[in-house]
Design an enzyme around this catalytic site. Structure first.
Site, PDB file in Angstrom:
ATOM      1  N   PRO A  89       0.823  -1.217   0.000  1.00 56.49           N
ATOM      2  CA  PRO A  89       0.000   0.000   0.000  1.00 56.49           C
ATOM      3  C   PRO A  89       0.858   1.269   0.000  1.00 56.49           C
ATOM      4  O   PRO A  89       0.385   2.347  -0.321  1.00 56.49           O
ATOM      5  CB  PRO A  89      -0.833  -0.113   1.281  1.00 56.49           C
ATOM      6  CG  PRO A  89      -0.295  -1.233   2.055  1.00 56.49           C
ATOM      7  CD  PRO A  89       0.609  -2.042   1.190  1.00 56.49           C
ATOM      8  N   GLU A 116       2.968  -7.541   8.143  1.00 59.28           N
ATOM      9  CA  GLU A 116       3.305  -6.114   8.043  1.00 59.28           C
ATOM     10  C   GLU A 116       4.283  -5.860   6.907  1.00 59.28           C
ATOM     11  O   GLU A 116       4.764  -4.741   6.747  1.00 59.28           O
ATOM     12  CB  GLU A 116       3.922  -5.644   9.376  1.00 59.28           C
ATOM     13  CG  GLU A 116       3.005  -5.812  10.597  1.00 59.28           C
ATOM     14  CD  GLU A 116       1.654  -5.152  10.392  1.00 59.28           C
ATOM     15  OE1 GLU A 116       0.631  -5.824  10.621  1.00 59.28           O
ATOM     16  OE2 GLU A 116       1.626  -3.977   9.968  1.00 59.28           O
ATOM     17  N   ARG A 158      -3.050  -8.852 -20.491  1.00 56.28           N
ATOM     18  CA  ARG A 158      -4.002  -8.543 -21.572  1.00 56.28           C
ATOM     19  C   ARG A 158      -3.379  -7.612 -22.610  1.00 56.28           C
ATOM     20  O   ARG A 158      -3.874  -7.504 -23.725  1.00 56.28           O
ATOM     21  CB  ARG A 158      -5.286  -7.927 -21.038  1.00 56.28           C
ATOM     22  CG  ARG A 158      -5.114  -6.548 -20.444  1.00 56.28           C
ATOM     23  CD  ARG A 158      -6.425  -6.046 -19.858  1.00 56.28           C
ATOM     24  NE  ARG A 158      -7.404  -5.692 -20.855  1.00 56.28           N
ATOM     25  CZ  ARG A 158      -7.424  -4.539 -21.514  1.00 56.28           C
ATOM     26  NH1 ARG A 158      -6.490  -3.614 -21.286  1.00 56.28           N
ATOM     27  NH2 ARG A 158      -8.361  -4.278 -22.408  1.00 56.28           N
TER      28      ARG A 158
END
Ligand SMILES: COC(=O)c1ccnc(N)c1
Length: 247
Positions: A89, A116, A158
């Site tokens: 993140p 973590e 893709r």
């Protein structure tokens, strides 16, 4: 393209056996290798984590198993160097632009972490000789990076030549470089022409390609203004024609 993924849940990647990515693997366009991190532990419990130095909640993934696992993957092709992608993140945003950059790479190594995160010395160690990217798929926290790897592998896979039936649909993607850069795709329609009393926009049945292209761009600008006004603000004014500016 070769993709290696090291995880304590390799079974998380079963979805890479189906649909477009599965077919790309069958056709040899994509070569995916999954690795169980615990195979590089040496204790009876196959321990991969420990308490954080400095205290604090949660556990940190130990450097030992990760170092041995990454070395094990690199040994698969000593002459080559994979680009390492660490889902976190706290990474840079994963964007269509980054997906296109990755689609041009011959070898990617994904290192999804749980807990973590991974002891920071691991990527410091490899960052001195390999390209190591910390990448986030959005401003939220997951239980593990595996889902983020699935997202990135699908977005990159893709784009590989031969994976999508009609190459044009990549060029028309939301965020694709060129006319659609920083614009969201507008609404789409297919048969039947009437459905529960709802009509397909007349212009799309006109066969007038110039007007259809104009309508689609107007709809893309409208949807972008509604859902992602910050993207519209970031648009290069040079990329807007006088009709766009009228909107
Ligand atoms: C454990 O990994 C995450 O929580 C993660 C990874 C990549 N992008 C995110 N937004 C979260």
């Amino acid at each position: 393209m070769r993709i290696d993924i090291i995880s304590i849940f390799p079974e998380y990647f079963a979805p890479l056996d189906v649909s477009l990515i599965g077919k790309a693997r069958e056709r040899g366009i994509l070569d995916v290798h999954l690795h169980q991190l615990r195979d590089w532990t040496h204790d009876v419990h196959h321990t991969v984590d420990d308490t954080p130095y400095g205290g604090g909640p949660g556990m940190v993934m130990k450097p030992g198993p990760w170092g041995e696992a990454i070395d094990g993957v690199l040994a698969a092709d000593p002459a080559a160097r994979p680009r390492i992608v660490v889902p976190t993140p706290s990474g840079v945003p994963f964007t269509q632009k980054l997906a296109m950059e990755y689609a041009a790479e011959p070898w990617l190594l994904f290192t999804p972490a749980r807990y973590e995160g991974i002891d920071s010395r691991v990527m410091a160690e490899y960052g001195s000789r390999l390209r190591v990217d910390e990448v986030s798929i959005g401003d939220y926290v997951l239980a593990g990076g595996e889902v983020a790897v699935l997202v990135m592998v699908e977005a990159v896979g893709r784009l590989l030549p031969g994976v999508l039936g009609n190459a044009r649909s990549v060029a028309d993607d939301s965020f694709a470089p060129g006319a659609m850069e920083n614009l969201l795709e507008g609404p789409v329609y297919t048969k039947p022409p009437q459905w529960r009393g709802r009509e397909v926009p007349e212009i799309l049945l006109s066969g007038h390609h110039g007007k259809i292209a104009r309508w689609r761009r107007d709809e893309a600008l409208r949807r972008t203004a509604e859902n992602r006004p910050e993207l519209l603000a970031a648009l290069d004014p040079q990329s807007l024609d006088k009709h766009d500016r009228r909107l």
